[in-house]
Structure formats: C-alpha cells, structure tokens
Design an enzyme around this catalytic site. Sequence first.
Site, mmCIF file in Angstrom:
data_model
loop_
_atom_site.group_PDB
_atom_site.id
_atom_site.type_symbol
_atom_site.label_atom_id
_atom_site.label_comp_id
_atom_site.label_asym_id
_atom_site.label_seq_id
_atom_site.Cartn_x
_atom_site.Cartn_y
_atom_site.Cartn_z
ATOM 1 N N LEU A 110 -30.726 -16.444 -44.354
ATOM 2 C CA LEU A 110 -30.201 -15.125 -44.710
ATOM 3 C C LEU A 110 -29.937 -15.022 -46.219
ATOM 4 O O LEU A 110 -29.332 -15.927 -46.806
ATOM 5 C CB LEU A 110 -28.886 -14.898 -43.946
ATOM 6 C CG LEU A 110 -28.107 -13.632 -44.291
ATOM 7 C CD1 LEU A 110 -28.776 -12.394 -43.710
ATOM 8 C CD2 LEU A 110 -26.667 -13.723 -43.782
ATOM 9 N N ASP A 143 -15.951 0.135 -46.340
ATOM 10 C CA ASP A 143 -14.915 1.060 -46.827
ATOM 11 C C ASP A 143 -13.778 1.209 -45.806
ATOM 12 O O ASP A 143 -13.987 1.058 -44.605
ATOM 13 C CB ASP A 143 -15.553 2.431 -47.099
ATOM 14 C CG ASP A 143 -14.659 3.325 -47.939
ATOM 15 O OD1 ASP A 143 -13.737 2.809 -48.596
ATOM 16 O OD2 ASP A 143 -14.887 4.549 -47.942
ATOM 17 N N HIS A 148 -7.236 -5.397 -47.515
ATOM 18 C CA HIS A 148 -8.341 -6.101 -48.193
ATOM 19 C C HIS A 148 -8.518 -7.502 -47.606
ATOM 20 O O HIS A 148 -9.633 -7.976 -47.434
ATOM 21 C CB HIS A 148 -8.088 -6.169 -49.702
ATOM 22 C CG HIS A 148 -8.137 -4.813 -50.364
ATOM 23 N ND1 HIS A 148 -9.157 -3.926 -50.148
ATOM 24 C CD2 HIS A 148 -7.289 -4.193 -51.240
ATOM 25 C CE1 HIS A 148 -8.946 -2.812 -50.849
ATOM 26 N NE2 HIS A 148 -7.814 -2.951 -51.516
HETATM 27 C C1 IPE Z 1 -17.182 2.348 -52.302
HETATM 28 O O1 IPE Z 1 -15.943 2.651 -51.778
HETATM 29 C C2 IPE Z 1 -17.150 1.016 -53.003
HETATM 30 C C3 IPE Z 1 -17.018 -0.155 -52.154
HETATM 31 C C4 IPE Z 1 -16.972 -0.180 -50.866
HETATM 32 C C5 IPE Z 1 -16.972 -1.416 -52.853
HETATM 33 P P1 IPE Z 1 -14.869 3.524 -52.588
HETATM 34 O O2 IPE Z 1 -13.676 3.576 -51.715
HETATM 35 O O3 IPE Z 1 -14.681 2.984 -53.940
HETATM 36 O O4 IPE Z 1 -15.593 4.935 -52.690
HETATM 37 P P2 IPE Z 1 -15.007 6.403 -52.887
HETATM 38 O O5 IPE Z 1 -14.090 6.356 -54.066
HETATM 39 O O6 IPE Z 1 -14.277 6.765 -51.641
HETATM 40 O O7 IPE Z 1 -16.210 7.256 -53.091
HETATM 41 C C1 IPE Z 2 -12.933 -0.819 -49.452
HETATM 42 O O1 IPE Z 2 -11.743 -0.265 -49.017
HETATM 43 C C2 IPE Z 2 -12.734 -1.899 -50.492
HETATM 44 C C3 IPE Z 2 -13.201 -1.522 -51.829
HETATM 45 C C4 IPE Z 2 -13.618 -0.347 -52.207
HETATM 46 C C5 IPE Z 2 -13.173 -2.533 -52.853
HETATM 47 P P1 IPE Z 2 -10.914 0.785 -49.876
HETATM 48 O O2 IPE Z 2 -9.971 0.036 -50.747
HETATM 49 O O3 IPE Z 2 -11.789 1.735 -50.576
HETATM 50 O O4 IPE Z 2 -10.095 1.512 -48.738
HETATM 51 P P2 IPE Z 2 -9.779 3.065 -48.641
HETATM 52 O O5 IPE Z 2 -11.079 3.791 -48.731
HETATM 53 O O6 IPE Z 2 -8.871 3.378 -49.788
HETATM 54 O O7 IPE Z 2 -9.118 3.223 -47.320
HETATM 55 MG MG MG Z 3 -12.567 3.561 -50.103
#
Ligand code: IPE
Ligand code: IPE
Ligand code: MG
Length: 253
Positions: A141, A30, A47
């Site tokens: 793995l 995240d 990303h």
């Molecule tokens: C969780 O992260 C999903 C992934 C890392 C793929 P999100 O960014 O979607 O979660 P919330 O919305 O903060 O709970």
């Molecule tokens: C994780 O990073 C990637 C996915 C959830 C797919 P985020 O896109 O959720 O990044 P933040 O949480 O908005 O910073």
């Molecule tokens: Mg996120």
Amino acid sequence: MKVWKKATDDFSKKNIDITRIPKHLAIIMDGNGRWAQKKGLPRAIGHRAGVEALREIVRGSNDLGIKYLTIYAFSTENWKRPQTEVGILMSLLNEYIRKELAELHANNVKICILGHREDMPADLREACATASKKTSDNTGLVLNVALNYGGRSEILKAVKEIALEVKNGILDADQITEEVFESHLFTKGCPEPELVVRTSGEMRLSNFLLWQAAYSEIVIVDECWPDFNRESLLKTISNYQKRDRRFGGISEC
Ligand code: IPE
Ligand code: IPE
Ligand code: MG
C-alpha cells in the site's frame, strides 16, 4: 512486529465487488472538532480519536487491496487555526508517523508525504524524511499523507517548475502535456483517485487534489472522522460501485 492479517470479512455480504475496488482512495478526514464538541470534550480529544480512526482505515484499506490511500491531514489553510490547535495537530502527526513507522514498514507500506515540508516544525520534518526514506522500496500500500498540502499551491509549484524548464531551454512550450504537468505534482506516479470521501457531511473539496480529482467520484458521509470505521469504508465503496462513471462519454446501457 505486528503483521496484519487479511480481514475475514465476507465482502460479498456487504455488497462489495472485490474485483472493482478503487485503486486509489483519497479521504478528507473531517469533523474531529465537532465530534469532540458534541460530546462536550476539547477539540484535541477529537484529533486524538481521529488518529485512532486513521490507524484502522489504513489497515482496512490494505485488507481491501487498495493500492494508494491519500489522506488529507493538514491543509495550507489550516495554519489559520489557533496556534495551540496547530501545535496539537503537528505533534499528533509527528507521534503517528513515529509510532506507526515500524508496523507500516513491516507490512510493506510505502509512506509518501505530499505537501510543503519547509514550513513544518523541524521534528515533524525529520519524522517525515525518516519515514519516506525507510519505506521507499516497499511495494505494498502507498500511503500518501497530505500534510501542509493545498491543491492550488501544488499547481503553482508545477507551473513554476515547468516555466523554469522552458526558460532554460530544457522544454518547449508545445511539449507541455497533461503527463508532463502531472510529473510536477506531489502525486507524481500515482493514478488519479477514483474515489474521494469526505466525512462530517461537508460538501466541498477544501483545496484537496484539485487537478487529480477532476473525474473522481465523491462520496460524502455524515459520520465525523473519528466514527468512520471499516464498516463505513465498506459502505462507501459499495456506494462508489453503484456509480455510473462516464468521463464525458455516454453510458454503455
Ligand atoms: C479540510 O478540512 C482539511 C483537512 C481535512 C486536513 P477543513 O476542516 O480544514 O476544511 P473547511 O475549513 O471546513 O473547508
Ligand atoms: C479534521 O477535523 C482535522 C483537520 C482539518 C486537521 P476538523 O478539525 O476540521 O474538525 P471540524 O471540521 O472542526 O469538526
Ligand atoms: Mg473541518
């Protein structure tokens, strides 16, 4: 093809007990968006940087002798994001799987996709199918990619499949055990993760491995995912190794 060399890191200096490495590590990757925003960059760059971090952590996990690595790549709720961001995430995942496949295969990695494939774009579905098929006999793995994955829908899927078996007389309701239930989850055959890591400081599961993480240790790290590197992985494992896992019992000491 690049064959990974075992890391020369002196694990003992990093307070790692090499004999107590988790067998199954699960990661909620995240913070890509915030990482980019803090630098004044578009979320898409975050990303892309996240994919680089993933490459490094897959190798690092292999070096450490982790047997199962489950990464949360796209949740069933991530479809709520703007269409352009969803499109970027899908094409980055497609690119990652296609580009890394040869190297992962050469390094004996078995790729498994956890999640509902039917809603994915056709090219990604095809990349997932090719990767799983090509690496299905590998013994190194196990890389579980949670893609269009949600813990609740996974549990519902298992309930529906079991209900159908009961209805058709294949199974008696009394025979529904935890083992039977687990055999209907996407993670069928994988041990439960001893450790779930979430980056970017958020303290929630966001629908990840709801059944499987019942007794997992959870480590929250403040770094956003693109900054998570081998050093962070070692620190996280060191943190995990200090935990007292009781499983409802009492501590030995
Ligand atoms: C969780 O992260 C999903 C992934 C890392 C793929 P999100 O960014 O979607 O979660 P919330 O919305 O903060 O709970
Ligand atoms: C994780 O990073 C990637 C996915 C959830 C797919 P985020 O896109 O959720 O990044 P933040 O949480 O908005 O910073
Ligand atoms: Mg996120």
